[in-house]
Design an enzyme around this catalytic site. Structure first.
Site, PDB file in Angstrom:
ATOM      1  N   ASP A  19      -4.807  -8.018   0.915  1.00  0.00           N
ATOM      2  CA  ASP A  19      -3.392  -8.064   1.281  1.00  0.00           C
ATOM      3  C   ASP A  19      -3.017  -6.685   1.819  1.00  0.00           C
ATOM      4  OD1 ASP A  19      -0.661  -8.915   1.313  1.00  0.00           O
ATOM      5  OD2 ASP A  19      -0.365  -7.770  -0.532  1.00  0.00           O
ATOM      6  N   ASP A  35      -1.805  -8.018  -4.798  1.00  0.00           N
ATOM      7  CA  ASP A  35      -0.953  -7.590  -5.908  1.00  0.00           C
ATOM      8  C   ASP A  35       0.326  -8.390  -6.049  1.00  0.00           C
ATOM      9  OD1 ASP A  35       0.443  -6.697  -3.691  1.00  0.00           O
ATOM     10  OD2 ASP A  35       1.174  -4.898  -4.708  1.00  0.00           O
ATOM     11  N   ASP A  58       0.012 -13.751  -3.468  1.00  0.00           N
ATOM     12  CA  ASP A  58      -1.453 -13.649  -3.451  1.00  0.00           C
ATOM     13  C   ASP A  58      -2.114 -14.490  -4.540  1.00  0.00           C
ATOM     14  OD1 ASP A  58      -1.377 -11.708  -1.388  1.00  0.00           O
ATOM     15  OD2 ASP A  58      -0.967 -10.128  -2.852  1.00  0.00           O
TER      16      ASP A  58
END
Length: 790
Positions: A470, A673, A677
């Protein structure tokens, strides 16, 4: 609303009414609870129905409760489904055990209100096994440690005590192991349970015969006291050790449901309903139906998916996009349940509720991803598939050969040889091989900021070849800061920042915090601003020191009449780098003057580039998947040398990307995080959560990197490789003794050297293999986790 009490004088006892909550008939005048709503009395069969009505009277008076029941009946006619974590093809309604492996089934939803009966049962059996194992070890090991307890109480008494202590453990506590072992024999899927059943069963049965029928054995095999050696403690200790591993595994599996619970906690428990009459009150979230009008106040979470009808606000949508900058919402815009309303207030219409919301779909994705792969059988089970039939075959062959050609008494020697083979093959070291390495590795990892949730994740990480990362919070810091101050000719940076800060001091603009943080950094005093006004989607303006100041995007600045040509190229250049550019204009005396521009960006983490370079050297392909705009994502990717970029990706898209890569044969790790996700972290072969992120991300991942940086991936990968290597070494130690000891126990040396391995020596060899395994596993405590290995 008010509570009322019925009196016999007012109501005839035989009068009956219908409970508006459950529909049951209520006899009036019998002291049943009642309540007045909008001038009408309602009566209830019990206090629970009364409390439900009191919490949301409109829901029941309007008939929405009946509508909800009808919708639920149409969607789900069956009960909760359960599946086996080892054999996912097994699906049934309600809890139970797997017909293939014997394990307890788990809810397909990933979370259940029911207690984990297997964990409760195994914990109880562990305590019984441990309480029996301790005195057994004292009885057997005491003489070796200088405590001659067997001499004090007598060898015969000691043997009988061992039998008394071992019997409930073997016949009751270990019953689930024997059931699974028997199932493995029936299905011909040999595994650890097969070995445990055979080894423990052989040690116990032999010991019982030796304890109570010692006259069946030749005198040469007896000890100085005239008793046969027994191995009750071996059977009990093996059972206790296996239970330790099983309870730890069950607790780890229990924690997989924490990810689902963390997601469910993101949705508020109530929603502020606006009735058609204009009344407002907080109603239970489960009572909200599509079409309801709801008010969302500042600081509240959006209750369900819907559309803004009135008002406006900025909403933190990091749940969906992962991006830290809130999004402006106005009438006609859609909002997502679970996202956080920042400042303004608005009225929305519920469109998707319950299982149809985006949050519910994320919950389903996490649950399905956790089910999509069964835990690795592991090297031990793979080897056991070949080892079990080999050991059983050798034991049978030894029994037959000794029975046919052995010295007198042939039957006794045949039994001794067969039992020795089964005892020396007992899986004590095999059972320790993986748990000891994992326990030592997890302790070492914790010291280096790598928290290991499952052994499976550690094993898989060693073979990962693709990492999906990410952007926000993983590659970048996750909080916007001022990156550029570009003042126009004749204007100082401090003047530019002072005017911008004066406006942002009273602003609800999402980037105001970054501007004010830069003001504090420069130590500037801010002038007062009056007549402040925000223009949605463009910027803000106010009067400062008698002049009108405008601060916003390029279109907003150009509309003021200011000439942007001197800084437009620089602004576009910064925008190409993925930064948010805002222009400041001063209007005075009928003229508009461009004062400068300020660029805000989410800075890349200092060690990200070096970590990605090291991962490339390690043969890892890096793919960025982010909900951010393509231009910003590509700018970050160029700066860090990332191989592939997927921008504007929602949670479902990230999960789909993981599944597509795995379908191509890639072993994929996901590093993230955010709440968005979580589905991808659960779907990946290995989920790596940044410890600085959302709780649900941490719960969905197999490993957590406490420092929240990519260098933690390098440390985790080194730990994984060395742990897998250590496990393989342990399995080698566990099996090499068997490879050597089994033929000797069978009597292969007897024709040449006259040596027949007694069960006592077989047990000693088994213990030696366990010592080797433990000693080797403890080496991981000294593992260096800098890149390059141990």
């Amino acid at each position: 609303m008010q509570d009322t009490a019925d009196t016999p004088n007012e109501i005839q006892p035989e009068d009956k009414v219908q409970d508006p909550v459950c529909g049951m008939s209520v006899t009036l005048g019998k002291g049943k609870p009642s309540l007045t709503y909008k001038g009408r009395d309602y009566h209830f069969c019990n206090p629970k129905c009364h409390d439900k009505f009191e919490a949301d009277p409109y829901f029941y008076v309007s008939g929405n409760n009946k509508k909800k029941k009808q919708l639920e009946a149409e969607k789900d006619a069956g009960g909760a489904l359960y599946t086996c974590p080892m054999d996912p093809e097994i699906v049934q309604e309600g809890p139970g055990t797997c017909p293939i492996c014997g394990m307890a089934l788990e809810p397909m939803s990933g979370v259940s209100d029911e207690p984990n009966h297997e964990l409760i049962d195994f914990t109880r059996r562990l305590w019984v096994s441990a309480l029996a194992a301790i005195p057994l070890l004292i009885l057997t090991m005491g003489p070796m440690l200088g405590v001659p307890i067997r001499s004090w109480i007598g060898e015969g008494v000691a043997i009988y005590l061992e039998a008394i202590l071992a019997t409930p453990v073997v016949l009751w506590a270990a019953l689930p192991f024997f059931q699974r072992g028997w199932t493995s024999l029936i299905t011909r899927k040999f595994n650890m349970w097969t070995l445990i059943m055979i080894g423990v069963g052989a040690a116990y049965l032999y010991s019982m015969v030796a304890a109570f029928l010692p006259f069946l054995f030749p005198e040469a095999l007896k000890s100085e006291t005239g008793h046969m050696p027994v191995y009750f403690e071996a059977a009990v200790v093996i059972i206790a050790l296996v239970f330790v591993g099983q309870v730890l595994e069950l607790r780890a599996r229990e924690r997989t449901g924490d990810a689902i619970r963390a997601l469910l906690d993101l949705a508020p428990k109530t929603a502020r309903r606006i009735t058609p009459e204009g009344d407002e009150y907080d109603a239970p979230l489960e009572n909200i139906l599509a079409g309801d009008r709801l008010r969302v106040r500042p600081g509240e979470a959006v209750p369900v998916d819907g559309e803004v009808l009135e008002g406006g606000s900025s909403v933190d949508e990091s749940l969906v996009t992962g991006e830290p900058v809130p999004v402006e919402k106005n009438p006609g815009d859609t909002v997502t349940g679970g996202t956080l309303n920042k400042t303004g207030s608005f009225v929305m219409e519920a469109r998707l509720v319950g299982a149809d919301t985006m949050l519910a779909k994320i919950v389903d994705m996490v649950a399905s991803a956790q089910r999509s792969r069964a835990p690795i059988q592991g090297l031990a089970d793979k080897v056991a598939g070949y080892f079990v039939p080999t050991v059983v075959g050798v034991a049978i062959l030894a029994f037959v050969v000794w029975l046919l050609v052995g010295p007198s008494p042939a039957l006794v020697h045949a039994i001794i040889a067969a039992v020795s083979v089964l005892i020396i093959a007992c899986p004590c070291a095999l059972g320790l091989a993986t748990p000891m390495s994992i326990m030592t590795a997890t302790g070492r990892g914790a010291q280096a900021g790598v928290l290991v949730k499952t052994a499976e994740a550690l094993e898989r990480l060693a073979s990962v070849d693709t990492i999906v990362v990410d952007k926000t919070g993983t590659l970048t810091e996750g909080r916007p800061v001022v990156s550029e101050l570009v003042a126009a000719k004749g204007v100082s940076e401090d003047d530019l920042l002072r005017l911008a800060g004066a406006l942002e001091k009273g602003s609800e603009h999402p980037l105001a915090e970054s501007i004010l943080a830069e003001v504090n950094k420069h130590g500037l005093d801010l002038p007062d601003a009056s007549g402040f006004e925000a223009v949605t989607g463009k910027g803000v303006h106010a009067t400062v020191d008698g002049a009108e100041i405008l601060f916003g995007n390029a279109d907003f600045a150009a509309d003021s009449g200011a000439d942007l040509s001197s800084l437009r190229d620089r602004g576009e250049e910064l925008a190409e780098l993925g930064k948010t550019v805002m222009y400041l204009v001063k209007k005075s005396g009928g003229t508009a003057q461009l004062m400068g521009l300020i660029a805000v960006a989410d800075p890349v983490k200092a060690n990200a580039k070096a970590a990605i370079g090291a991962l490339h050297e390690d043969g890892i392909r890096i793919v960025m998947a982010t909900g951010d705009a393509p231009r910003t994502a590509e700018a970050v990717a160029r700066a860090l040398g990332i191989d592939e970029v997927r921008a504007g990706v929602l949670p479902e898209g990230k999960k789909q990307l993981i599944e597509d890569l795995r379908a191509k044969g890639k072993v994929v790790a996901m590093a993230g995080d955010g709440v968005n996700d979580a589905p991808a972290l659960a779907a990946a072969d290995v989920g790596l959560a940044m410890g600085t992120g959302a709780d649900v991300a941490v719960e969905s991942a197999g490993l957590t990197l406490l420092k929240g940086d990519l260098e933690g991936i390098l440390r985790a990968r080194t730990l994984a490789r060395e742990t897998v290597r250590n496990i393989r070494q342990n399995l080698f130690f566990a099996f090499v003794y068997n490879a050597v000891g089994v033929p000797i126990a069978a009597g292969i040396l007897y024709p040449v050297f006259g040596i027949l391995l007694s069960p006592m020596l077989a047990a000693a060899a088994m213990s030696l293999s366990s010592v080797s395994v433990i000693s080797n596993a403890l080496r991981l405590r000294r593992l260096k986790l800098e890149r390059g290995g141990a």
